[in-house]
Design a protein around this motif. Sequence first.
Motif, PDB file in Angstrom:
ATOM      1  N   CYS A  11     -40.814 -95.964 132.714  1.00  0.00           N
ATOM      2  CA  CYS A  11     -39.707 -95.021 132.866  1.00  0.00           C
ATOM      3  C   CYS A  11     -39.627 -94.146 131.618  1.00  0.00           C
ATOM      4  CB  CYS A  11     -38.387 -95.768 133.068  1.00  0.00           C
ATOM      5  SG  CYS A  11     -38.249 -96.592 134.665  1.00  0.00           S
ATOM      6  N   ALA A  12     -39.947 -92.881 131.763  1.00  0.00           N
ATOM      7  CA  ALA A  12     -39.976 -91.969 130.620  1.00  0.00           C
ATOM      8  C   ALA A  12     -38.591 -91.844 129.999  1.00  0.00           C
ATOM      9  CB  ALA A  12     -40.467 -90.600 131.063  1.00  0.00           C
ATOM     10  N   GLY A  13     -38.553 -91.912 128.669  1.00  0.00           N
ATOM     11  CA  GLY A  13     -37.308 -91.689 127.948  1.00  0.00           C
ATOM     12  C   GLY A  13     -36.341 -92.843 127.931  1.00  0.00           C
ATOM     13  N   MET A  14     -36.618 -93.910 128.678  1.00  0.00           N
ATOM     14  CA  MET A  14     -35.671 -95.015 128.763  1.00  0.00           C
ATOM     15  C   MET A  14     -35.953 -96.068 127.704  1.00  0.00           C
ATOM     16  SD  MET A  14     -34.618 -97.509 131.985  1.00  0.00           S
ATOM     17  CE  MET A  14     -34.065 -96.142 133.005  1.00  0.00           C
ATOM     18  N   GLN A  15     -34.888 -96.559 127.098  1.00  0.00           N
ATOM     19  CA  GLN A  15     -34.977 -97.647 126.127  1.00  0.00           C
ATOM     20  C   GLN A  15     -33.944 -98.701 126.483  1.00  0.00           C
ATOM     21  OE1 GLN A  15     -35.837 -96.851 121.876  1.00  0.00           O
ATOM     22  NE2 GLN A  15     -33.758 -97.616 121.482  1.00  0.00           N
ATOM     23  N   ALA A  16     -34.309 -99.964 126.318  1.00  0.00           N
ATOM     24  CA  ALA A  16     -33.395-101.082 126.548  1.00  0.00           C
ATOM     25  C   ALA A  16     -33.033-101.700 125.205  1.00  0.00           C
ATOM     26  CB  ALA A  16     -34.039-102.121 127.454  1.00  0.00           C
ATOM     27  N   GLU A  17     -31.767-102.127 125.068  1.00  0.00           N
ATOM     28  CA  GLU A  17     -31.288-102.652 123.792  1.00  0.00           C
ATOM     29  C   GLU A  17     -30.456-103.904 124.021  1.00  0.00           C
ATOM     30  OE1 GLU A  17     -31.001 -98.187 121.772  1.00  0.00           O
ATOM     31  OE2 GLU A  17     -29.173 -99.198 122.465  1.00  0.00           O
ATOM     32  N   VAL A  18     -30.688-104.915 123.181  1.00  0.00           N
ATOM     33  CA  VAL A  18     -29.953-106.178 123.252  1.00  0.00           C
ATOM     34  C   VAL A  18     -29.240-106.384 121.912  1.00  0.00           C
ATOM     35  CG1 VAL A  18     -30.117-108.682 123.527  1.00  0.00           C
ATOM     36  CG2 VAL A  18     -31.590-107.165 124.890  1.00  0.00           C
ATOM     37  N   LEU A  19     -27.936-106.550 121.965  1.00  0.00           N
ATOM     38  CA  LEU A  19     -27.134-106.707 120.743  1.00  0.00           C
ATOM     39  C   LEU A  19     -27.431-108.048 120.082  1.00  0.00           C
ATOM     40  CD1 LEU A  19     -24.806-105.624 118.944  1.00  0.00           C
ATOM     41  CD2 LEU A  19     -23.229-106.820 120.484  1.00  0.00           C
ATOM     42  N   VAL A  20     -27.719-108.007 118.769  1.00  0.00           N
ATOM     43  CA  VAL A  20     -28.023-109.240 118.044  1.00  0.00           C
ATOM     44  C   VAL A  20     -26.962-109.593 117.003  1.00  0.00           C
ATOM     45  CG1 VAL A  20     -30.500-109.091 118.412  1.00  0.00           C
ATOM     46  CG2 VAL A  20     -29.515-108.003 116.392  1.00  0.00           C
ATOM     47  N   SER A  21     -26.198-108.587 116.498  1.00  0.00           N
ATOM     48  CA  SER A  21     -25.181-108.921 115.492  1.00  0.00           C
ATOM     49  C   SER A  21     -24.133-107.819 115.390  1.00  0.00           C
ATOM     50  CB  SER A  21     -25.815-109.152 114.114  1.00  0.00           C
ATOM     51  OG  SER A  21     -26.386-107.968 113.612  1.00  0.00           O
ATOM     52  N   ILE A  22     -22.936-108.205 114.909  1.00  0.00           N
ATOM     53  CA  ILE A  22     -21.831-107.278 114.649  1.00  0.00           C
ATOM     54  C   ILE A  22     -21.327-107.556 113.236  1.00  0.00           C
ATOM     55  CG2 ILE A  22     -19.549-106.472 115.373  1.00  0.00           C
ATOM     56  CD1 ILE A  22     -20.115-107.659 118.151  1.00  0.00           C
ATOM     57  N   THR A  23     -21.240-106.523 112.395  1.00  0.00           N
ATOM     58  CA  THR A  23     -20.785-106.676 111.018  1.00  0.00           C
ATOM     59  C   THR A  23     -19.647-105.705 110.750  1.00  0.00           C
ATOM     60  OG1 THR A  23     -23.048-107.236 110.336  1.00  0.00           O
ATOM     61  CG2 THR A  23     -21.480-106.661 108.594  1.00  0.00           C
ATOM     62  N   ASP A  24     -18.548-106.202 110.204  1.00  0.00           N
ATOM     63  CA  ASP A  24     -17.384-105.370 109.923  1.00  0.00           C
ATOM     64  C   ASP A  24     -17.593-104.581 108.632  1.00  0.00           C
ATOM     65  OD1 ASP A  24     -14.909-104.209 109.591  1.00  0.00           O
ATOM     66  OD2 ASP A  24     -13.770-106.019 110.061  1.00  0.00           O
ATOM     67  N   LEU A  25     -17.584-103.249 108.729  1.00  0.00           N
ATOM     68  CA  LEU A  25     -17.746-102.377 107.564  1.00  0.00           C
ATOM     69  C   LEU A  25     -16.544-101.452 107.392  1.00  0.00           C
ATOM     70  CD1 LEU A  25     -21.524-101.354 107.828  1.00  0.00           C
ATOM     71  CD2 LEU A  25     -20.491-103.176 106.471  1.00  0.00           C
ATOM     72  N   THR A  26     -15.391-101.865 107.912  1.00  0.00           N
ATOM     73  CA  THR A  26     -14.195-101.030 107.848  1.00  0.00           C
ATOM     74  C   THR A  26     -13.832-100.688 106.405  1.00  0.00           C
ATOM     75  OG1 THR A  26     -13.387-102.113 109.856  1.00  0.00           O
ATOM     76  CG2 THR A  26     -11.788-100.841 108.588  1.00  0.00           C
ATOM     77  N   ALA A  27     -13.869-101.671 105.521  1.00  0.00           N
ATOM     78  CA  ALA A  27     -13.500-101.430 104.122  1.00  0.00           C
ATOM     79  C   ALA A  27     -14.458-100.442 103.465  1.00  0.00           C
ATOM     80  CB  ALA A  27     -13.481-102.750 103.357  1.00  0.00           C
ATOM     81  N   ASP A  28     -15.749-100.541 103.768  1.00  0.00           N
ATOM     82  CA  ASP A  28     -16.743 -99.645 103.170  1.00  0.00           C
ATOM     83  C   ASP A  28     -16.502 -98.193 103.582  1.00  0.00           C
ATOM     84  OD1 ASP A  28     -19.222-101.653 102.197  1.00  0.00           O
ATOM     85  OD2 ASP A  28     -17.954-102.435 103.792  1.00  0.00           O
ATOM     86  N   ILE A  29     -16.245 -97.982 104.865  1.00  0.00           N
ATOM     87  CA  ILE A  29     -15.997 -96.613 105.340  1.00  0.00           C
ATOM     88  C   ILE A  29     -14.679 -96.107 104.759  1.00  0.00           C
ATOM     89  CG2 ILE A  29     -15.746 -95.130 107.352  1.00  0.00           C
ATOM     90  CD1 ILE A  29     -18.528 -96.357 107.018  1.00  0.00           C
ATOM     91  N   GLY A  30     -13.693 -96.998 104.633  1.00  0.00           N
ATOM     92  CA  GLY A  30     -12.417 -96.611 104.050  1.00  0.00           C
ATOM     93  C   GLY A  30     -12.565 -96.116 102.619  1.00  0.00           C
ATOM     94  N   LYS A  31     -13.389 -96.787 101.849  1.00  0.00           N
ATOM     95  CA  LYS A  31     -13.625 -96.367 100.457  1.00  0.00           C
ATOM     96  C   LYS A  31     -14.324 -95.007 100.408  1.00  0.00           C
ATOM     97  CE  LYS A  31     -14.016-101.088  98.632  1.00  0.00           C
ATOM     98  NZ  LYS A  31     -14.954-102.113  98.064  1.00  0.00           N
ATOM     99  N   ALA A  32     -15.271 -94.807 101.294  1.00  0.00           N
ATOM    100  CA  ALA A  32     -16.038 -93.560 101.287  1.00  0.00           C
ATOM    101  C   ALA A  32     -15.198 -92.353 101.690  1.00  0.00           C
ATOM    102  CB  ALA A  32     -17.239 -93.684 102.223  1.00  0.00           C
ATOM    103  N   THR A  33     -14.148 -92.573 102.490  1.00  0.00           N
ATOM    104  CA  THR A  33     -13.348 -91.459 103.003  1.00  0.00           C
ATOM    105  C   THR A  33     -11.976 -91.353 102.351  1.00  0.00           C
ATOM    106  OG1 THR A  33     -12.511 -92.872 104.802  1.00  0.00           O
ATOM    107  CG2 THR A  33     -14.496 -91.577 105.252  1.00  0.00           C
ATOM    108  N   ALA A  34     -11.691 -92.201 101.396  1.00  0.00           N
ATOM    109  CA  ALA A  34     -10.367 -92.228 100.777  1.00  0.00           C
ATOM    110  C   ALA A  34      -9.998 -90.856 100.206  1.00  0.00           C
ATOM    111  CB  ALA A  34     -10.328 -93.280  99.668  1.00  0.00           C
TER     112      ALA A  34
END
Length: 689
Positions: A113-136
Amino acid sequence: MLRQTLGGALAAAIALSAAPALADEGMWTFDNFPAAKVAQAYGVKTDQKWLDRVQAASVRLTSGCSASLVSKQGLVFTNHHCVVDCVQSLSDDKTDYVKDGFLTTARTEEKKCAGMQAEVLVSITDLTADIGKATAGKTGIDFVKARDAAKGAAETAACGKDEAFRCQLVTLYRGGQYKLYKYRKYSDVRLVFAPEIATAFFGGDPDNFNFPRFNLDTAFVRLYENGKPIASPQHLIWQSRAPKDGEVTFVSGNPGGTDRMLTVSQLQTQRDLALPIGQLQRSELRGRLIAFGERDAESKRIATDPLFGVENSFKVFYGRQFALNDPAFMEAKRAAEAELRAKVAADPRLAADIGDPWGEIAKVQGPYADRFLRLRQLESGAGSLSELFLFARELVRAGQERAKPSAERLPEYGDAGLALMAKQILDEQPVDAALEQLYLGFWLSKTREYLTVDDAAVKQLLGKESPEAMAARLVAGTKLADPAERKRLWDGGLPAILASNDPMIQLALRIDPAAREARTAWETEVSGPTDRAAERIARAKFAAYGDAVYPDATFTLRLSYGKVAGWTHRGVTIPPFTTFAGLYDRATGAEPFQLAPRWVAAKDRLNPATVYNFVTTNDIIGGNSGSPVLNAKAEILGAAFDGNIHSLGGNYGYDGAINRTVVVATSAATQALEKVYGQTALVKELTAK
């Protein structure tokens, strides 16, 4: 019918949409699933081992759908409409797999199937604090740039140059959380089985978003790596029995997007501006595609898939319009917003922290209205559905953006997303010139109409040409239908782009400054201020309700819970099941209720009492198509493929009394594969323990 329904029970449910979820409501992230609530409601244990097993077998398809691993050899179960683009691309004027179905008897017959990709989630990491610091301390376009740069850097750091993975920094709760989702990706996806469209979409547009339904909306693909099927021991167990009335069900998939956390002022803008303009254009495009398909048999074949997509979208947004036009619905949203604002006002410390983000978002609606049409015609909706223009736009921008450091690029051109973009551009796929001409002519004419002839960008876009003449010239002159030419331009980067005399590339270069200007103005005046204010509304919700609130859908893996159940509406009770017998009763011999020849021949071989489609109370939305529907043992009972008519307002809220998920049952799929299609090897693979 729909409007009256939404004014009743759904409005009552939405009145509490800012509060902890009710009943079976919610598209929950896997790291915050309400297991205790499910255990209390249904007596079912969903511990971490159960969740990990389901997550490992859940698949996201870049066609915008969900799916699941169902065998040890990388076999994936999804919906027909999730792979119909692939089926169409494998067809030609001599072999029409959309009309006749795609069947295989050996692995060697499985086609990529041209252009199609399948993805399986392996992990979730919370980066809320990091983005908060970058946009403060940042606002407007500065906030958008800082956030996007931080997100791109996080994605690159998490995946590096490992081509086996894709990393995506996901915004949840409209800015309340930022989490890094890491996926194992598979770029070689091959079609194994797809039924005829007359079977997969029996009932056509009249039955779409309705129930009873009689659709074998199923398909199978297989994941390959290094030329061989992958090993997938963590697959779901295929259950051939029929589901039971009242049985607990779980849907694991990737809902595409919801707007349940929008403010009242945002909903009013959707109702009064964005939705009507979109529907006007979809309506006209639908008419053009119908007329195109009436030219001859080959034109009908070519137009079948895109017409289905446009009609489906039209019906979805038609339902959303009805929801937002219902006075009781909007009053319930106002009440929910007022309740949260009152909780903030009652806490002086919280009030000082939150301020008045609702008022700030309301002020943004003026710039939204001023900027919307320009953004739609020059940037977000540019080219309509033209593949050739999309190739040109992405080649031009990739050439420009890849010359910059990753953190300074437009976010979609960051290092983490380039591999998928390259695949979608460079994979060989057919392009129909006549259909491309239709799409381009439509976009150019609508841009001239909406922005006016005197607009500088329109003059730059069209010059002295008519939309129709330009569309014909562009399609006739471009070489972008050739994947070798696309690869030459991709590999050559910006120098090759600037040296190209391809008319489609020249068009993309010519309109790009105006498109970027429209995007920058939007981010400065609309999305930047909105996103900044939405972060504070999310903080208010966390303060008021804790983590008992689920985030809006973001096309990331979610889990919903519910049960098999019909519903009662205006005194009429709809049973939860349909059967093969009902299919044959519904058939008329004329489209869209005409049976495929295989099904006519197989009638006496099928058990008429077999459960075909069924409905559940699970909370889903577009993007959940193909999601596995599981029982308490995490065995697969079917694949979600639709919602009922009452669920069309589900973008804004959930009503457990009448919102239903429509599912094609594994009981029907098993019997059909064996007795209609003779796919005994496939059945053996599915039912192997």
